[in-house]
Design an enzyme around this catalytic site. Structure first.
Site: not given
Length: 171
Positions: A44-46
């Site tokens: 769930k990271c950019g």
């Protein structure tokens, strides 16, 4: 040499045992003779899309020449890997068709740092000392299990391709 600090005894990545996403032991000596890219991953990271996409591309391109990518899910950065190791593995395989191994969730900083990460960080510090500052920090490891180089989050995997090629060509 019994009684001495075992963390000082390890001389290569191959001296470690880790858990796979199901919790089974994996002796990293099975990777002797392979070039490794060890990465702390998060779903769930950019940086997730770019990293997983390019890691999968590199793996597909170089696995036949001896590249292995070892992905270690970590939830220490804004809780961006909240699920289990199994969920992280399913995410990587389903969404990004990743064929490389995704291991059990680990901690990469602090008192409960996984031993493999203590070794990696001691081998190559980053610009903030040895502490890992974010998801997708990458360690390139040679065929003998020694860390060649460390790359920060903002270095996309594709930018490491020449270093991987060089490591694969060396004996």
């Amino acid at each position: 040499m019994g009684g001495s600090n075992s963390s000082l005894m390890e001389e290569s990545v191959h001296d470690f045992s880790v858990k796979d996403y199901k919790g089974n032991d994996v002796d990293l000596s099975i990777y002797k003779g392979k070039v490794l890219l060890v990465v702390n991953v998060a779903s769930k990271c950019g940086f997730t899309n770019t990293n997983y996409t390019q890691l999968s591309e590199l793996y597909t391109k170089y696995k036949g020449q001896g590249l292995e990518i070892l992905a270690f899910p970590c939830n220490q950065f804004l809780k961006q890997e909240p699920g289990s190791g199994q969920e992280a593995q399913e995410f990587a395989c389903t969404r990004f068709k990743a064929e490389f191994p995704v291991f059990h969730k680990v901690r990469v900083n602090g008192p409960s740092t996984a031993p493999i990460y203590k070794f990696l960080k001691a081998s190559k510090s980053g610009c903030l000392g040895s502490r890992i500052k974010w998801n997708f920090t990458k360690f390139l490891v040679d065929k003998r299990g020694h860390v060649i180089r460390r790359y920060g989050t903002t270095t996309p995997p594709a930018a490491i391709e020449k270093d991987i090629q060089k490591a694969l060509e060396s004996t």
